[in-house]
Every structure is written in structure tokens, then in C-alpha cells.
Design an enzyme around this catalytic site. Structure first.
Site, PDB file in Angstrom:
ATOM      1  N   LYS A 237      -7.873   6.438 -18.528  1.00  0.00           N
ATOM      2  CA  LYS A 237      -8.236   6.936 -19.855  1.00  0.00           C
ATOM      3  C   LYS A 237      -7.082   6.733 -20.839  1.00  0.00           C
ATOM      4  CE  LYS A 237     -12.155   8.336 -18.134  1.00  0.00           C
ATOM      5  NZ  LYS A 237     -12.038   8.132 -16.704  1.00  0.00           N
TER       6      LYS A 237
ATOM      7  N   TYR B 252     -14.600  17.975 -14.748  1.00  0.00           N
ATOM      8  CA  TYR B 252     -15.255  16.678 -14.611  1.00  0.00           C
ATOM      9  C   TYR B 252     -16.194  16.716 -13.391  1.00  0.00           C
ATOM     10  CZ  TYR B 252     -15.571  11.675 -13.581  1.00  0.00           C
ATOM     11  OH  TYR B 252     -16.019  10.417 -13.291  1.00  0.00           O
TER      12      TYR B 252
ATOM     13  N   ASP C 254      -5.482  19.059 -14.224  1.00  0.00           N
ATOM     14  CA  ASP C 254      -5.937  17.724 -14.623  1.00  0.00           C
ATOM     15  C   ASP C 254      -5.699  17.614 -16.127  1.00  0.00           C
ATOM     16  OD1 ASP C 254      -7.259  15.459 -15.415  1.00  0.00           O
ATOM     17  OD2 ASP C 254      -9.062  15.831 -14.243  1.00  0.00           O
TER      18      ASP C 254
ATOM     19  N   ARG D 296       0.829  -1.207   0.000  1.00  0.00           N
ATOM     20  CA  ARG D 296       0.000   0.000   0.000  1.00  0.00           C
ATOM     21  C   ARG D 296       0.868   1.263   0.000  1.00  0.00           C
ATOM     22  NH1 ARG D 296      -2.427  -0.020   4.863  1.00  0.00           N
ATOM     23  NH2 ARG D 296      -1.169   1.760   5.470  1.00  0.00           N
TER      24      ARG D 296
HETATM   25  N1  PLP Z   1     -10.566  13.754 -14.679  1.00  0.00           N
HETATM   26  C1  PLP Z   1     -11.254  13.657 -15.829  1.00  0.00           C
HETATM   27  C2  PLP Z   1     -11.128  14.741 -16.844  1.00  0.00           C
HETATM   28  C3  PLP Z   1     -12.076  12.546 -16.076  1.00  0.00           C
HETATM   29  O1  PLP Z   1     -12.753  12.470 -17.219  1.00  0.00           O
HETATM   30  C4  PLP Z   1     -12.183  11.542 -15.090  1.00  0.00           C
HETATM   31  C5  PLP Z   1     -13.050  10.373 -15.275  1.00  0.00           C
HETATM   32  O2  PLP Z   1     -13.849  10.316 -16.183  1.00  0.00           O
HETATM   33  C6  PLP Z   1     -11.448  11.688 -13.902  1.00  0.00           C
HETATM   34  C7  PLP Z   1     -10.648  12.789 -13.737  1.00  0.00           C
HETATM   35  C8  PLP Z   1     -11.527  10.674 -12.812  1.00  0.00           C
HETATM   36  O3  PLP Z   1     -10.800   9.550 -13.166  1.00  0.00           O
HETATM   37  P1  PLP Z   1     -11.108   8.075 -12.582  1.00  0.00           P
HETATM   38  O4  PLP Z   1     -12.399   7.642 -13.183  1.00  0.00           O
HETATM   39  O5  PLP Z   1      -9.916   7.272 -13.008  1.00  0.00           O
HETATM   40  O6  PLP Z   1     -11.207   8.230 -11.101  1.00  0.00           O
END
Ligand code: PLP
Length: 372
Positions: free
Chosen positions: A187, A92, A163, A39
């Protein structure tokens, strides 16, 4: 062994053997490097972290259990009761939820337009500790003015987190002034829709602090998915190249279809951030492409008529998928708020994959034809 495996082995061990008490002291004291408990760290996460750190030009990186973990860990590290976060509009949906949740711990926030450093300036308070933006917003693909936002954040003494999930390799936010970058490796980094992970890349100090919190809160990434993400990373450059070319071609074709009310793609001259996209991204604009079919009914009919492109609300897979933001990622928005942000019921977001562009167009055009 006289030879070593070409491919990094998968280390599933949850714990590591320690030779004695002197070694345990040296390991915990940092005089010896080594793993103790998975972990807290394991070889597969270290390998992935090193690659992402180098890709982003960061000192260090941390692998988390998801993209949300990679956002939550630095926010927990940087914010405390009484602090403020400036959050870009149109992030998001779960990122907004996360920041809202922090209000229960005394962290306030306000939002700003990521294309306008002046708007960020207005959103700042004397307590702003973090500025958070996405490189490309979802679903309208507005491109943040990263250098301009970085300057405002720096002057305010706030940490600028970006992000970069939608835009790996299209630009390097840290080189443009960001302090740290987060990715949902689920992604484009993973690239095959078969893992859930996240990565934070930034200064060693931030990554160490966030890493300790991530381990304490149980948010670190596991070996198998780190291994898969590392494998995905090895084809990222090729995938970005190919999907950017195909997405630009499809965007141009969609622009000429009567049933399509608007096309949102930063590579198109009509996109409001096209000039900035040329300067920050160059000639590749990514795999994400959004268009408006005018109504929920048209979007539904289109989704049902497509033969090959599935409605699968994620992105970044080797095969093309689509999403309907109003009923998925932006589901929690009231119709008024969605409308104010331009997120209309007819919007379809495509995540372009590696298929032959002609095959993709054949499927899209037969479903568009059906809307006539
Ligand atoms: N940031 C963006 C732009 C996303 O599209 C997503 C998920 O769709 C996330 C963060 C969160 O990622 P996760 O689903 O791996 O937690």
C-alpha cells in the site's frame, strides 16, 4: 571499482558463494555476517528492513511476502495452543480470517472496540498473549486509542501488535506504547500499486523469531519487490503530506453535498475520533477517506459515472482509486454484521493520490451531480 552505484543494486541471486567450511560454520554460527540463501535473507530485504525499522523507531524489521505474511509471522511466533488473542473490531477482512484460522491450532480470540481501553480490558482472558489493533480502521477510519490500549496490554503481559498500513508516518505506534508494527508495504510504503510485500518492525527478539518462522513457512519477501518498496519509501513523506492535504479538502467538500449521507475522515471535526486524531496524528490525517451514498444502487451508479477514478480494491497508489467495502474487503461479512459495524452498502472508500485536487473534485462532483 573506484566508484559505487548511487542507487542500491538489485541482488537477484538465490544463493551466495561460501569460501570454505570454516566460513560456513562462522556464517551459521553468527560470528560472521553474510547471506547464504535468499529465502533467509538478502541485501534488498535488509536495506528495506533497516529503513522501516528506523521509520518506526524499532530495533529491527523483517520483510515478508505480503502484509498478511507480516501479520502471520509474529502471530505464529507469539501464540500456541491454549493462548488467546484480543482482536480489534473492524480490522481488514483477511486479518479476521487469519485469526479465525488460528482456532484450528487451539488459539481462541475475542474482539474489542479499538477506541476503548475498557472494552479491551473486558476482552482479556488470563490467556491473552497478543492484542492486535489497526491504527485506522477500515473503512470507517476509527482511530485506535493506541496509548490506552498499550497500557492495558502491558498490564496483562500481552504483546501489542499494531497494523499501521493506513497510517505510515502519521504517528509512530511504538513510541505510543505498541510492541511491534506491521505494514502492508503493498500500500502506502510501496506507493505505486506494483508490488506485494509486508514488513514487521519490533524488538530484535520478536523479529528474529518471526523471521525464522517466516522463512520456514515460506513467507519472506523477494529482492525485486523489496527494491521497489525501498524506492517507494523515499517519497513516502511527500506523498503523506500531499495526500493528507487533498483528502482533507475533498472531505470538506463532500460534507456539503446533499447526495452524500456521511463523510468519514479523522480530520473532520464531526469525526468521532477527531479530538484523539489531533492529539495522536497532529495536522495530517492520511490518504483514506470514506463516504456514504446511501445505497448500493447509488454507489454502483457513482462508480460507473466516474471518468478518471477507477474502482480498484486496494489503496495507497500515487493515483486516486476507490473501493466498495461491502463487495470487496468486507465481502465475507453477513449483511447483519456489516450493518452492526456501520459498514453500509452505499459506502465508497477513496484512496487519495497525488493528482491536482481540482481535477479530482471535477470527476467526483460530476458523478455526484448525476445522482441528483
Ligand atoms: N492490513 C490492511 C489494513 C490491509 O488493507 C491489507 C490489504 O489490503 C493487509 C493488511 C494485507 O496486506 P497484503 O495485501 O499486502 O497481504
Amino acid at each position: 571499482m573506484a566508484t559505487e552505484p548511487l542507487v542500491p543494486p538489485l541482488h537477484l541471486s538465490a544463493v551466495y558463494k561460501i569460501k570454505g567450511l570454516d566460513q560456513v560454520d562462522a556464517l551459521y554460527g553468527g560470528e560472521q555476517s553474510g547471506y547464504i540463501y535468499a529465502r533467509d535473507g538478502h541485501p534488498n530485504a535488509s536495506q528495506l528492513a533497516a529503513k522501516v525499522a528506523s521509520l518506526e523507531g524499532a530495533e529491527a524489521a523483517l520483510v515478508c511476502a505480503s502484509g498478511m505474511g507480516a501479520e502471520a509471522a509474529p502471530l505464529l511466533a507469539l501464540l500456541g495452543s491454549g493462548d488467546h488473542i484480543a482482536l480489534s473490531e473492524g480490522v481488514y477482512g483477511r486479518t479476521s480470517v487469519l485469526v479465525n484460522e488460528l482456532s484450528r491450532y487451539g488459539v481462541t480470540h475475542s474482539t474489542f472496540d479499538p477506541t476503548s481501553p475498557e472494552s479491551l480490558q473486558d476482552a482479556l482472558t488470563g490467556k491473552t498473549r497478543v492484542v492486535f489493533a489497526e491504527t485506522l480502521s477500515n473503512p470507517l477510519l476509527r482511530l485506535a486509542d493506541l496509548p490506552g490500549l498499550a497500557e492495558v496490554a502491558r498490564e496483562a503481559g500481552a504483546t501489542f501488535l499494531v497494523d499501521h498500513t493506513f497510517a505510515p508516518l502519521l504517528c509512530r505506534p511504538i513510541a505510543l506504547g505498541a510492541d511491534a508494527v506491521t505494514h502492508s508495504a503493498t500500500k502506502l510504503i510501496g506507493g505505486h500499486a506494483d508490488l506485494t510485500q509486508g514488513v514487521l518492525a519490533g524488538s530484535r527478539e520478536l523479529v528474529t523469531r518471526a523471521g525464522s518462522l517466516a522463512s520456514t513457512f515460506g513467507m519472506t519477501g523477494n529482492p525485486f519487490e523489496s527494491w521497489l518498496a525501498l524506492r517507494g519509501l523515499s517519497t513516502l513523506a511527500l506523498r503523506v503530506e500531499r495526500t493528507s492535504t487533498t483528502a482533507l479538502e475533498l472531505a470538506g467538500r463532500l460534507e456539503r453535498v446533499n447526495q452524500v449521507y456521511a463523510v468519514h475522515y479523522p480530520g473532520l471535526a464531526v469525526h468521532p475520533d477527531h479530538v484523539r486524531a489531533r492529539s495522536l496524528l497532529g495536522t495530517k490525517f492520511g490518504a483514506m477517506l470514506t463516504f456514504d451514498l446511501g445505497s448500493r444502487a447509488a454507489a454502483d451508479r457513482f462508480i460507473r459515472t466516474l471518468e478518471h477514478i477507477p474502482f480498484a480494491p486496494s489503496l495507497g497508489d500515487v493515483s486516486t482509486t476507490l473501493s466498495h467495502p461491502v463487495t470487496t474487503s468486507h465481502r465475507s461479512f453477513t449483511p447483519e454484521r456489516a450493518a452492526a459495524l456501520g459498514i453500509t452498502p452505499g459506502l465508497i472508500r477513496l484512496s487519495v493520490g497525488l493528482e491536482d485536487p481540482a481535477d479530482l473534485w471535477a470527476d467526483l462532483s460530476q458523478a455526484l451531480e448525476d445522482l441528483k
